[in-house]
Design a protein around this motif. Sequence first.
Motif, short mmCIF file in Angstrom:
data_model
loop_
_atom_site.label_atom_id
_atom_site.label_comp_id
_atom_site.label_asym_id
_atom_site.label_seq_id
_atom_site.Cartn_x
_atom_site.Cartn_y
_atom_site.Cartn_z
N ARG A 13 0.80 -1.23 0.00
CA ARG A 13 0.00 0.00 0.00
C ARG A 13 0.84 1.28 0.00
O ARG A 13 0.64 2.17 -0.83
N VAL A 14 1.78 1.40 0.93
CA VAL A 14 2.53 2.66 1.10
C VAL A 14 3.29 2.99 -0.19
O VAL A 14 3.25 4.12 -0.69
N ASP A 15 3.96 1.98 -0.74
CA ASP A 15 4.78 2.22 -1.93
C ASP A 15 3.93 2.44 -3.18
O ASP A 15 4.25 3.27 -4.03
N LEU A 16 2.84 1.69 -3.30
CA LEU A 16 1.97 1.89 -4.46
C LEU A 16 1.39 3.30 -4.46
O LEU A 16 1.29 3.95 -5.51
N VAL B 200 2.40 10.21 -5.89
CA VAL B 200 3.41 11.27 -5.94
C VAL B 200 4.22 11.19 -7.24
O VAL B 200 4.33 12.17 -7.98
N VAL B 201 4.76 9.99 -7.53
CA VAL B 201 5.64 9.88 -8.70
C VAL B 201 4.86 10.16 -9.99
O VAL B 201 5.34 10.85 -10.89
N GLN B 202 3.64 9.67 -10.05
CA GLN B 202 2.86 9.89 -11.27
C GLN B 202 2.07 11.20 -11.25
O GLN B 202 1.23 11.45 -12.12
N GLY B 203 2.33 12.03 -10.25
CA GLY B 203 1.84 13.41 -10.29
C GLY B 203 0.37 13.62 -9.94
O GLY B 203 -0.22 14.62 -10.31
N SER C 224 0.45 15.59 -3.90
CA SER C 224 1.73 16.01 -3.30
C SER C 224 2.22 14.92 -2.35
O SER C 224 1.45 14.06 -1.91
N ARG C 225 3.51 15.01 -1.99
CA ARG C 225 4.02 14.02 -1.03
C ARG C 225 3.36 14.22 0.34
O ARG C 225 3.21 13.29 1.12
N GLU C 226 2.93 15.47 0.62
CA GLU C 226 2.26 15.72 1.90
C GLU C 226 0.89 15.02 1.94
O GLU C 226 0.49 14.45 2.96
N ARG C 227 0.18 15.07 0.81
CA ARG C 227 -1.12 14.38 0.77
C ARG C 227 -0.94 12.86 0.86
O ARG C 227 -1.74 12.16 1.48
N TRP C 228 0.15 12.38 0.25
CA TRP C 228 0.47 10.94 0.37
C TRP C 228 0.60 10.55 1.85
O TRP C 228 0.01 9.54 2.29
N MET D 46 -2.04 7.97 3.90
CA MET D 46 -1.54 6.64 4.29
C MET D 46 -1.23 6.55 5.79
O MET D 46 -1.07 5.48 6.33
N ALA D 47 -1.18 7.71 6.49
CA ALA D 47 -0.82 7.67 7.92
C ALA D 47 -1.62 8.65 8.78
O ALA D 47 -2.20 8.25 9.79
N THR D 48 -1.67 9.91 8.39
CA THR D 48 -2.21 10.92 9.31
C THR D 48 -3.73 10.84 9.41
O THR D 48 -4.29 10.83 10.51
N ASN D 49 -4.41 10.79 8.27
CA ASN D 49 -5.88 10.66 8.34
C ASN D 49 -6.32 9.35 8.99
O ASN D 49 -7.27 9.35 9.78
N PRO D 50 -5.68 8.21 8.68
CA PRO D 50 -6.05 7.00 9.41
C PRO D 50 -5.95 7.19 10.92
O PRO D 50 -6.81 6.73 11.67
N ALA D 51 -4.89 7.88 11.37
CA ALA D 51 -4.75 8.11 12.82
C ALA D 51 -5.86 9.02 13.33
O ALA D 51 -6.44 8.78 14.39
N LYS D 52 -6.16 10.07 12.57
CA LYS D 52 -7.18 11.04 13.03
C LYS D 52 -8.57 10.42 13.03
O LYS D 52 -9.36 10.63 13.95
#
Length: 471
Positions: A352-355, A361-364, A367-371, A375-381
Motif C-alpha cells: 500500500r505505502v509504496d503503491l 506522488v511519482v505519477q503526479g 503532493s508528497r504531503e497528501r500521500w 496513508m498515515a495521518t488521516n487513518p490516525a485522526k
Amino acid sequence: MRTLITNGLVVTADGSFEADVLVVDETIEAVVGRETGVAEGVLAGLAVDATIDAAGKYVVPGGIDVHTHMELPFGGTYAKDTFESGSKAAAHGGTTTILDFAAQTKGRSLREGLDAWHARAEGKSVLDYGFHMMMADVNDATLAEMDQLVAEGVPDFKLFTAYPGVFYSPDDHIFRAMQRTRENGGLIMMHAENGPVIDVIAADLVAAGTTAPIGHGLARYAVLEKEATSRSIYLAEAAGVPVYIVHLSSRDALEVVTDARDRGAMAFAETCPQYLFLSLDDLGNGFEGAKYVCSPPLRPKDHQEALWRGLLKDDLQLVATDHCPFDFHGQKELGREDFRKIPNGLPAVEDRVDLLHHGGVVQGRMSRERWVEIMATNPAKLFGMYPKKGAIVPGSDADLLVYDPNRIRTISAATHHMDVDYSIFEGFEIQGASDVVMSRGTVLVRDGEWVGPAGHGRFLRRGPADYVRLA
Ligand code: URP
Ligand code: ZN
Ligand code: ZN
C-alpha cells in the motif's frame, strides 16, 4: 536509548522541512529544523546511541492500515496470513500500525469474537494493532455489548448490507446499531453493496452458464454499491451519527459520498490500492481471475481516475488495503466450478505505502504531503490514534520511515513477505521504498531485511475519533 535521524527531509501532512529527529526510547523527543539547529547548536555535542543518516531521503510517519483481516474465517476457509506473518509483511512495506476486524460468529457473542482476536494477536503481531468489530447479529444482547467494547478501546463496528446469511444486516438492525453509537460514541463502518439483489443476479448468471470468476464482477453492479452507500449515509443521517464507508470501489458510490459531504453529512470513506491500480479486466482471464475476486469487485478501468481525484479532493480520506489473502492453490480453487464459492479477498498489506507513493506522488496525482496524509495521518485522526500515531511531533510514538523516494523495485510473489502464493501486483515496477522502518523507536526493517524482535506489537486501546466525539 537515544537515536538521531539526521540529514533527512521530514515530510508530514502539513508540510516538508529539513530537520533532525531525536528519538528517546519509544517516543519522538525533538524535531529540530536543520538551519536553526545548526545555527543555535541545539543538537551539538548530544550523546546518542545510534545515528541514522537520512541524506537524500524522506522521514515520514509510519503507515497505518485501518482495514486488515488476519486469519479471518471466511468463504469456507481462513485468510492465510496470521498476525505474525501479516504484520511482518506490512512492516516490510512501511506500515507500522494495523487495525484488524475481529468477527462475531452468527449466534455467538461479540465478546467471544473479540477474545479470539486478542488471543491471535497478542505476542504475535510485530506491529501495534487495534480492532474494529464485525457484527453478524444486532439484537439486545449485542447492542449492550457494543457499549462495553467502546469502553475497552474497540469503538468501531462494521455492518454489512452484503453477504446474506453470513454478515448481512437488514436496515432496521443497522439503524438500531447506529442509534446505539449515538449514545456510546462508537462509529459504524459500512460494507455497502446490495447483497440480496446481487445474489439474485449471480444465481441468474450461473443458471445461464457463467461460472467463471468474471461472473463475480458482472453480478456486483456498481449501481448496487451506489444504492447501498446512499442508503447507509441516509440511515446515519436519520440516526444523527457519522458513518464510514469501507472499501469504496466505484465512481458511482463515490458520487453519493461526494454529494453527501457537499450537503454537510458526516460521511467518510476509504478506497483500496486494488481499486486504484487493477480493473475488471483482471477478472477475465479464465480461472486465473479468481486471484482478483474481492467484494466489492474490481471495476472497469475508467473508475480509477475518479477515485484518485476523490483522494485529492478529500471526498475519500484515506487508503486501506482490506488485506484478506487466500492462496490461489487450494483456497481460491474452492470456486473452480462456481464463482460464488471463491473466497472473497486479496493480499495487499505489504504494497500500500509504496503503491500510493508511486501512483500518487511519482505519477503526479498528489503532493508528497497528501500521500503522508492518506496513508498515515488521516487513518490516525479518523480512528482515534492522533497524534500518538500518524505525526512527527514531540511526544508522538517514534513510528517512522526513512523513505527513499527514488528506489525502484518490482513487486513479486517470489520476494514478498505475505504468506500467500501469488501477488495481485506481480511485475509492477514502482518507485519508492522504505530503507528503515521504525516502530516505537525500535528498527524493525533495514534495507529490506528483518532486524526487529518478535512479538513487538501492542494492543492499541482507542478512544472515539474527534469527528465522532464532536458530531
Ligand atoms: O472481499 C473482501 N473484501 N473480503 C474481506 C471481507 C470484507 O468484506 O471486507
Ligand atoms: Zn467488507
Ligand atoms: Zn474487509
